[in-house]
Write an enzyme that holds these catalytic residues in place. Structure first.
Site, PDB file in Angstrom:
ATOM      1  N   LEU A  43      -4.720  -0.092  -2.682  1.00  0.00           N
ATOM      2  CA  LEU A  43      -3.857  -0.789  -1.677  1.00  0.00           C
ATOM      3  C   LEU A  43      -3.730  -0.150  -0.431  1.00  0.00           C
ATOM      4  O   LEU A  43      -3.790   0.942  -0.411  1.00  0.00           O
ATOM      5  CB  LEU A  43      -2.254  -0.876  -2.382  1.00  0.00           C
ATOM      6  N   ASP A  44      -3.799  -1.048   0.609  1.00  0.00           N
ATOM      7  CA  ASP A  44      -3.640  -0.332   2.009  1.00  0.00           C
ATOM      8  C   ASP A  44      -2.614   0.403   2.218  1.00  0.00           C
ATOM      9  O   ASP A  44      -1.456   0.049   1.488  1.00  0.00           O
ATOM     10  CB  ASP A  44      -3.769  -1.498   3.092  1.00  0.00           C
ATOM     11  N   MET A  45      -2.572   1.151   3.068  1.00  0.00           N
ATOM     12  CA  MET A  45      -1.502   2.170   3.315  1.00  0.00           C
ATOM     13  C   MET A  45      -0.270   1.456   3.708  1.00  0.00           C
ATOM     14  O   MET A  45       0.761   1.670   3.303  1.00  0.00           O
ATOM     15  CB  MET A  45      -1.789   2.909   4.544  1.00  0.00           C
ATOM     16  N   SER A  47       0.503  -1.640   2.661  1.00  0.00           N
ATOM     17  CA  SER A  47       0.923  -2.488   1.700  1.00  0.00           C
ATOM     18  C   SER A  47       1.633  -1.718   0.370  1.00  0.00           C
ATOM     19  O   SER A  47       1.509  -0.387   0.426  1.00  0.00           O
ATOM     20  CB  SER A  47      -0.304  -3.270   0.956  1.00  0.00           C
TER      21      SER A  47
END
Length: 232
Positions: A43-45, A47
């Site tokens: 997951l993106d930072m 998100s």
């Protein structure tokens, strides 16, 4: 009896989906004191939500390989009031970096009950919450998709991978999957054999982590994220 470990973790906003980071951002190492596991995808930072971690390489491979079309469910807050035309485009596929996205399931939902997020974005107008179910996972895909139809993403929370849900986990908390959950996941990924006996506790060396919900040692008894609704 399985010697593999199967964990789910509520990744908080601002945490890198890895155990190391050269730029000094918070990492999984600060939350999960279980050696040898690694996340299935990222997951993106910026998100949040469900990460699955394991040391079972076959299961990790099948969970991340788009050929198996394993569904992942997200709650997404976007700017503006999303039109039916935009929903249709999201469902049938939009172009992201020169390649169309797969068909997906998407619907407008009421604002969900979520933990408050640090550094929450204050929208300058109405927002819409969407429930998206994808069977692929390109880098920042949902953000690119919503931007492509004119609705930038403000908040993104993954709440399920297949039939595995966040449940009552709060940001920064994790738990081990029960044997029946692991068996159901293996079945959905068409992994034959190796079923885990009900009540199995696995390797005694790490049995002290086996039951219940766990928090980062740095969190103490405090639950991160607080209660309440999403960003206003």
């Amino acid at each position: 009896m399985s010697a593999f470990r199967y964990l789910i973790f509520y990744k908080p906003y601002g945490v890198v989906s890895a155990f190391t980071d050269s730029e000094g951002h918070p990492t999984l190492k600060e939350y999960i004191p279980v050696p040898g596991v690694y996340p299935a995808g990222r997951l993106d930072m910026d998100s949040e939500g469900l990460l699955f971690l394991s040391d079972d390489g076959d299961l990790i491979h099948r969970l991340t390989d788009p050929r198996y079309e394993h569904p992942k469910t997200y709650l997404v807050q976007v700017e503006g009031e999303v039109t039916d035309e935009a929903l249709g485009r999201l469902m049938t596929g939009v172009m992201v970096k020169g390649k169309p996205t797969r068909r997906c399931r998407v619907m407008v939902i009421p604002e969900p009950e979520l933990p408050e997020r640090p550094k929450a974005v204050t929208p300058h107008g109405p927002t819409t919450w969407l429930r998206l179910v994808l069977t692929e996972g390109r880098k920042r895909q949902i953000r690119h998709m919503t931007a492509a139809v004119g609705y930038p993403t403000l908040r993104l929370v993954r709440v399920a991978i297949g039939d595995i849900h966040l449940g009552e986990l709060r940001p920064g908390e994790w738990r081990e999957l029960a044997p029946d959950e692991v068996n159901a996941l293996r079945t959905s990924l068409r992994i034959m054999g190796g079923r885990i006996p009900a009540g199995s506790r696995g390797n005694a060396r790490v049995s002290r982590y086996r039951s219940g919900v766990h928090r980062s040692p740095n969190q103490g008894s405090r639950r991160s994220g607080g209660g309440g609704r999403g960003p206003k």
